[in-house]
Design an enzyme around this catalytic site. Structure first.
Site, PDB file in Angstrom:
ATOM      1  N   GLN A  68       0.681  -0.424  -3.486  1.00  0.00           N
ATOM      2  CA  GLN A  68       0.100   0.410  -5.253  1.00  0.00           C
ATOM      3  C   GLN A  68      -0.298   1.831  -4.715  1.00  0.00           C
ATOM      4  OE1 GLN A  68      -0.643  -0.631  -8.258  1.00  0.00           O
ATOM      5  NE2 GLN A  68      -1.173   2.805  -8.423  1.00  0.00           N
ATOM      6  N   GLY A  69       0.330   2.431  -3.940  1.00  0.00           N
ATOM      7  CA  GLY A  69       0.079   4.174  -3.144  1.00  0.00           C
ATOM      8  C   GLY A  69      -0.504   4.352  -4.147  1.00  0.00           C
ATOM      9  N   LYS A  71       9.924   4.127  -5.345  1.00  0.00           N
ATOM     10  CA  LYS A  71       8.120   4.550  -5.017  1.00  0.00           C
ATOM     11  C   LYS A  71       8.323   5.072  -6.349  1.00  0.00           C
ATOM     12  CE  LYS A  71       4.615   7.527  -2.726  1.00  0.00           C
ATOM     13  NZ  LYS A  71       4.325   8.177  -1.566  1.00  0.00           N
ATOM     14  N   ASP A 128      -1.491  12.940   7.570  1.00  0.00           N
ATOM     15  CA  ASP A 128      -2.503  11.738   7.353  1.00  0.00           C
ATOM     16  C   ASP A 128      -1.874  10.404   7.983  1.00  0.00           C
ATOM     17  OD1 ASP A 128      -4.087   9.751   6.110  1.00  0.00           O
ATOM     18  OD2 ASP A 128      -2.645   9.639   4.057  1.00  0.00           O
TER      19      ASP A 128
HETATM   20  N1  ATP Z   1      10.077   2.392   2.975  1.00  0.00           N
HETATM   21  C1  ATP Z   1       9.335   1.175   2.411  1.00  0.00           C
HETATM   22  N2  ATP Z   1       9.408   0.002   2.715  1.00  0.00           N
HETATM   23  C2  ATP Z   1       8.639  -0.832   2.499  1.00  0.00           C
HETATM   24  N3  ATP Z   1       7.427  -0.739   1.204  1.00  0.00           N
HETATM   25  C3  ATP Z   1       6.991   0.992   2.168  1.00  0.00           C
HETATM   26  C4  ATP Z   1       7.667   1.359   2.586  1.00  0.00           C
HETATM   27  N4  ATP Z   1       7.571   2.896   1.758  1.00  0.00           N
HETATM   28  C5  ATP Z   1       6.908   3.131   1.075  1.00  0.00           C
HETATM   29  N5  ATP Z   1       6.230   1.153   1.417  1.00  0.00           N
HETATM   30  C6  ATP Z   1       4.628   0.552   0.827  1.00  0.00           C
HETATM   31  O1  ATP Z   1       3.981   1.158   0.035  1.00  0.00           O
HETATM   32  C7  ATP Z   1       3.108   1.687  -0.469  1.00  0.00           C
HETATM   33  C8  ATP Z   1       2.689   2.928  -0.387  1.00  0.00           C
HETATM   34  O2  ATP Z   1       3.609   3.681  -0.415  1.00  0.00           O
HETATM   35  P1  ATP Z   1       3.397   4.756   0.728  1.00  0.00           P
HETATM   36  O3  ATP Z   1       2.216   4.363   1.525  1.00  0.00           O
HETATM   37  O4  ATP Z   1       4.712   5.672   0.629  1.00  0.00           O
HETATM   38  O5  ATP Z   1       2.432   6.106  -0.436  1.00  0.00           O
HETATM   39  P2  ATP Z   1       0.752   6.585  -1.284  1.00  0.00           P
HETATM   40  O6  ATP Z   1       1.111   6.638  -2.437  1.00  0.00           O
HETATM   41  O7  ATP Z   1       0.676   8.031  -0.381  1.00  0.00           O
HETATM   42  O8  ATP Z   1      -0.040   5.780  -1.035  1.00  0.00           O
HETATM   43  P3  ATP Z   1      -1.100   6.020  -0.105  1.00  0.00           P
HETATM   44  O9  ATP Z   1      -2.177   5.809  -1.018  1.00  0.00           O
HETATM   45  O10 ATP Z   1      -1.281   4.136   0.583  1.00  0.00           O
HETATM   46  O11 ATP Z   1      -1.267   6.091   1.088  1.00  0.00           O
HETATM   47  C9  ATP Z   1       2.945   1.549   1.625  1.00  0.00           C
HETATM   48  O12 ATP Z   1       1.457   1.311   1.903  1.00  0.00           O
HETATM   49  C10 ATP Z   1       3.671   0.058   1.822  1.00  0.00           C
HETATM   50  O13 ATP Z   1       3.118  -0.343   1.861  1.00  0.00           O
END
Ligand code: ATP
Length: 482
Positions: free
Chosen positions: A97-98, A118, A221
């Site tokens: 859950q980003g 995503k 980050d």
């Molecule tokens: N290429 C990938 N393969 C597997 N899992 C992934 C991948 N990219 C992202 N994830 C999973 O999705 C989550 C969220 O992705 P990401 O960090 O890019 O988004 P975010 O919205 O910036 O999240 P955060 O708030 O954690 O920084 C990651 O913490 C990871 O668990």
């Protein structure tokens, strides 16, 4: 530590110019086009109203809103012939859950390739495709490298109409799937890493960072949770949600551009950001790389402050007092004078640098055999400090208080440590083979990245609603990242 700028290793400075592609000309602001906001990034403009020039009729605000609504209709009803529908992928499970939305593990229906989908959170749907996501896509397109997360494509999906919501387009970023993330790996006591694993992963990390910086992009980050590892054992820098292009000043006399200072997860935030610097550069990411390097041994983040002041105190305790002696330009930092003058200052003086010693204390030991979990040297006892002077020298340099004394990623990539036995391997596939299931499956529910430095002072994600637990308290400093 040396008072000279970093010169260690077999460095051959890269003077190659890696210019970004010239920005495309902004598209004319015609009524039959999608909202300018959706196309933004091409001219660097990003006004809260989403663009559009006020006219002289006095109804500028109304006009702009109407224009946006018109655009939105086109945007909603447009078809996207050049991008795949997300139905090309079969969703298997939710893996994250980003801040920007959910992430799913999925399989390509035609190739069987595993991907991470995503979903772009369309918070301000009226304003079209979020500028931050668009920026992330544009940067990732430039950053094709084996140590950087691989964006395969952008997909769209139409969400069905209900009585309350209209037909909307949702977008997904499709990434090559990575089985593990470094934070999860390090927190798993069953994962035992040898020195060559650590060195290989650090080499990958710094090589990826070097590619980023050569492409004139700051990550902003850096943390173990944003480092993914494929099942082949290749490390990838991920999460470009806070990344931004930077401008290298041709003339040092020109003023440095100012950026937002509320970036980088607190535990990985360098002293210059904590002291309010807004003219920072690539060295903020280098500090993060140093924190991650230390974590390879300690198996947990090395400085876990819960406020900015506490974080500065922890940095002083580990890396020595922050003052003009070790960092001449600290006096130019916006918050330095005020903080140094406080009675119980977050900048305690008289602290020596004891990084090496403290890293030893932070090392985790197996109760069974007294060896460090990472067992980097095979025969260490609790009383031994890491005997690898080259590793410690690199760590000391990456975590220099003075950003100018930290190596560039280019210099760090050529550090002598990487040329000494055991030399880094192409991958850590053998380590991955020892881990039976995907780290995401291992940590699912708890969230592989949950709670690792994000409780407080979450870096700012502009134009997006932070998750409840990460919300920046009202009234705190905010600005916008361009
Ligand atoms: N290429 C990938 N393969 C597997 N899992 C992934 C991948 N990219 C992202 N994830 C999973 O999705 C989550 C969220 O992705 P990401 O960090 O890019 O988004 P975010 O919205 O910036 O999240 P955060 O708030 O954690 O920084 C990651 O913490 C990871 O668990």
């Amino acid at each position: 530590m040396s008072s000279q700028p970093y010169t260690a290793g077999l460095h051959q400075s890269s003077t190659q110019s890696h210019r970004q592609a010239a920005p495309k000309r902004p598209l004319p602001n015609r009524a039959d086009e999608p909202p300018k906001r959706a196309l933004i990034g091409q001219n660097g403009q990003n006004t809260p109203s989403g663009g559009g020039t006020p006219n002289s009729t006095g109804n500028a605000e109304v006009d702009v809103k109407q224009q946006l609504l018109n655009y939105q209709k086109i945007f909603d009803h447009a078809s996207y012939p050049f991008i795949n529908d997300v139905s090309a992928y079969e969703k298997l499970s939710k893996i994250g859950q980003g801040t920007f939305g959910e992430v799913f593990k999925a399989r390509c229906k035609t190739t069987g390739r595993m991907v991470a989908l995503k979903k772009i959170l369309m918070e301000n749907e009226k304003e079209g495709f979020p500028i931050t996501a668009l920026r992330e896509v544009k940067m990732l397109e430039q950053l094709k490298h084996q140590n950087i997360t691989d964006l395969i494509e952008v997909c769209s999906a139409k969400t069905g109409s209900t009585s309350t919501s209209k037909d909307r387009t949702t977008f997904y970023l499709v990434f090559a799937f990575c089985e593990h993330d470094l934070a999860g790996l390090l927190s798993n006591p069953k994962v035992r890493m040898s020195l060559v694993h650590i060195k290989t992963m650090m080499k990958h990390l710094i090589t990826g960072l070097n590619k980023l910086h050569r492409s004139k992009i700051l990550h902003r980050d850096m943390k173990a949770a944003n480092v993914l590892i494929s099942k082949e054992g290749v490390l990838k820098l991920a999460d470009f949600g806070l990344a931004r292009p930077f401008v290298q000043r041709e003339n040092p006399n020109h003023p440095r551009p100012l950026y937002t200072n509320r970036v980088v997860t607190l535990w990985y935030r360098p002293p210059e950001l904590l002291l309010g610097d807004r003219a920072y550069g690539t060295k903020i990411d280098v500090w993060g790389a140093g924190c991650i390097m230390a974590e390879m041994w300690t198996r947990q983040p090395i400085m876990q402050g819960d406020t900015e002041q506490k974080q500065l105190t922890l940095i002083s305790a580990l890396c020595g007092s922050i003052n003009p002696e070790v960092w001449p330009n600290c006096v130019k930092m916006p918050l330095y004078s005020a903080m140094a003058a406080e009675p119980n200052s977050a900048l305690p003086q008289g602290k020596g640098r004891c990084l090496k010693l403290k890293i030893r204390h932070l090392m985790k030991f197996d109760s069974a055999d007294g060896k460090p979990q990472s067992d980097p040297y095979g025969k260490k006892t609790n009383d031994q400090v890491p005997s690898d002077d080259d590793a410690m020298n690199l760590l000391e340099n990456l975590l220099a208080i003075d950003p100018d004394r930290r190596p560039t990623a280019d210099e760090a990539e050529d550090d002598i440590w990487f040329y000494k036995d055991p030399v880094p391997r192409a991958n850590v596939g053998d380590l991955m083979d020892t881990i039976p299931t995907s780290q995401f499956e291992y940590t699912v529910g708890k969230g592989a990245h949950a709670g690792r430095g994000r409780h407080h002072n979450n870096p700012q994600r502009p134009h997006q609603a932070p998750r409840q637990s990460n919300a920046i308290p009202a009234g705190q400093y905010r600005d916008t990242i361009f």
